[in-house]
Scaffold this motif. Structure first.
Motif, short mmCIF file in Angstrom:
data_model
loop_
_atom_site.label_atom_id
_atom_site.label_comp_id
_atom_site.label_asym_id
_atom_site.label_seq_id
_atom_site.Cartn_x
_atom_site.Cartn_y
_atom_site.Cartn_z
N ILE A 133 38.37 40.49 41.47
CA ILE A 133 39.24 39.35 41.81
C ILE A 133 40.67 39.59 41.29
N SER A 134 41.02 40.85 41.03
CA SER A 134 42.32 41.18 40.43
C SER A 134 43.53 40.59 41.16
N PRO A 135 43.52 40.47 42.52
CA PRO A 135 44.69 39.86 43.18
C PRO A 135 44.95 38.42 42.74
N TYR A 136 43.88 37.74 42.29
CA TYR A 136 44.03 36.36 41.85
C TYR A 136 44.51 36.25 40.39
N LEU A 137 44.58 37.39 39.71
CA LEU A 137 44.90 37.38 38.29
C LEU A 137 46.34 37.77 37.97
N VAL A 195 38.79 27.14 46.27
CA VAL A 195 39.46 26.70 47.49
C VAL A 195 39.32 27.74 48.60
N GLU A 196 39.46 29.00 48.21
CA GLU A 196 39.41 30.08 49.21
C GLU A 196 37.99 30.57 49.47
N LYS A 197 37.02 29.90 48.86
CA LYS A 197 35.60 30.20 49.08
C LYS A 197 35.27 31.67 48.83
N PHE A 198 35.82 32.18 47.74
CA PHE A 198 35.51 33.57 47.35
C PHE A 198 34.03 33.65 46.97
N PRO A 199 33.31 34.64 47.48
CA PRO A 199 31.86 34.73 47.23
C PRO A 199 31.53 35.20 45.81
N LEU A 200 31.65 34.31 44.85
CA LEU A 200 31.36 34.65 43.45
C LEU A 200 29.85 34.70 43.22
N THR A 201 29.41 35.74 42.53
CA THR A 201 28.02 35.84 42.10
C THR A 201 28.01 36.21 40.62
N THR A 237 41.99 28.67 34.46
CA THR A 237 41.38 27.58 35.22
C THR A 237 42.01 27.50 36.61
N GLU A 238 43.30 27.86 36.70
CA GLU A 238 43.94 27.90 38.02
C GLU A 238 43.30 28.96 38.90
N THR A 239 42.90 30.08 38.28
CA THR A 239 42.21 31.14 39.02
C THR A 239 40.91 30.61 39.61
#
Length: 233
Positions: free
Chosen positions: A166-170, A152-158, A144-146
């Motif tokens: 998104i591995s850097p966030y994991l 917050v960083e407005k990553f363009p999720l589709t 959930t933190e991911t």
């Protein structure tokens, strides 16, 4: 000698021996008899009154004279089973492998897993974090933190975005307030509880213990232990 008395004294002797092996890990330098030290150990807190009663009975049986050839007191019917339970508690302590959620029951993701699909599945299963595995090794945690960081960083999720993208966030250290540790399945549950309870920072908590062979960071995942698993009775 009365049978109940004989069994009681033998079980008390066994408990004393088991405690002598158990205690040095945490309180080897403390003063007092072995049973006195055991009475002060937090693991024994739920049994303290009963154990203290057994100690009093044992003292009467070993230090007082008999009354017309009979022991001054006969141990109660529950005392021997109680001592045997404590002996088992000290000689066969619960280990992480007995409380962890095994790999076969875990929901996990892989680099090719669709992120939004995984998050919907996590919500459905009421999961706050799941491991990302590559050849059964933990490469990161989707949590959930991911999701919060991506938002917050407005990553363009589709719908097509994969976990690999998104591995850097994991990474296990991606969230400063969420800590993960690797442990062996043979780790004592008491040691695991100590890891969870000792703070690593004001706002930092260990979210889960990742269980692998010998606690190796790049070994296949065997299971996960959460703080809730430790609290089970």
């Amino acid at each position: 000698m009365n049978k109940e008395v004989s069994e009681f004294l033998e079980n008390y002797r066994r408990l004393d021996a088991a405690a002598a092996v158990f205690l040095p890990r945490d309180s080897g330098g403390k003063s007092g008899s072995v049973i006195s030290r055991l009475l002060r150990h937090p693991k024994i807190a739920p049994y303290r009154e009963e154990l203290d009663c057994c100690r009093e009975v044992r003292n009467l049986l070993t230090h007082e004279v008999s009354v017309e050839g009979a022991p001054p007191i006969i141990p109660g019917a529950g005392m021997n089973p109680f001592l045997l339970k404590l002996i088992d508690l000290l000689e066969n302590p619960v280990r992480v492998s007995q409380r962890m959620t095994p790999r076969a029951r875990l929901y996990t993701v892989a680099p090719e897993t669709r992120v939004l699909s995984a998050m919907r599945e996590m919500e459905k299963r009421n999961l706050s974090r799941v491991p990302c595995l590559v050849q059964e090794r933990v490469e990161g945690i989707l949590s959930t933190e991911t999701a919060s960081r991506l938002l917050v960083e407005k990553f363009p999720l589709t719908e097509e975005t994969t976990v690999g993208e998104i591995s850097p966030y994991l990474s296990l250290d991606a969230v400063s307030t969420a800590v993960y540790r690797f442990v062996s399945p043979d780790t004592l549950l008491d040691e695991a509880e100590s890891l969870f309870s000792h703070a690593y920072g004001r706002n930092t908590k260990i979210r889960a213990l990742l269980v692998t062979e010998n606690g190796a960071t790049h070994a296949p995942l065997l299971g996960i232990l959460s703080p809730y698993d430790v609290m089970e009775k």
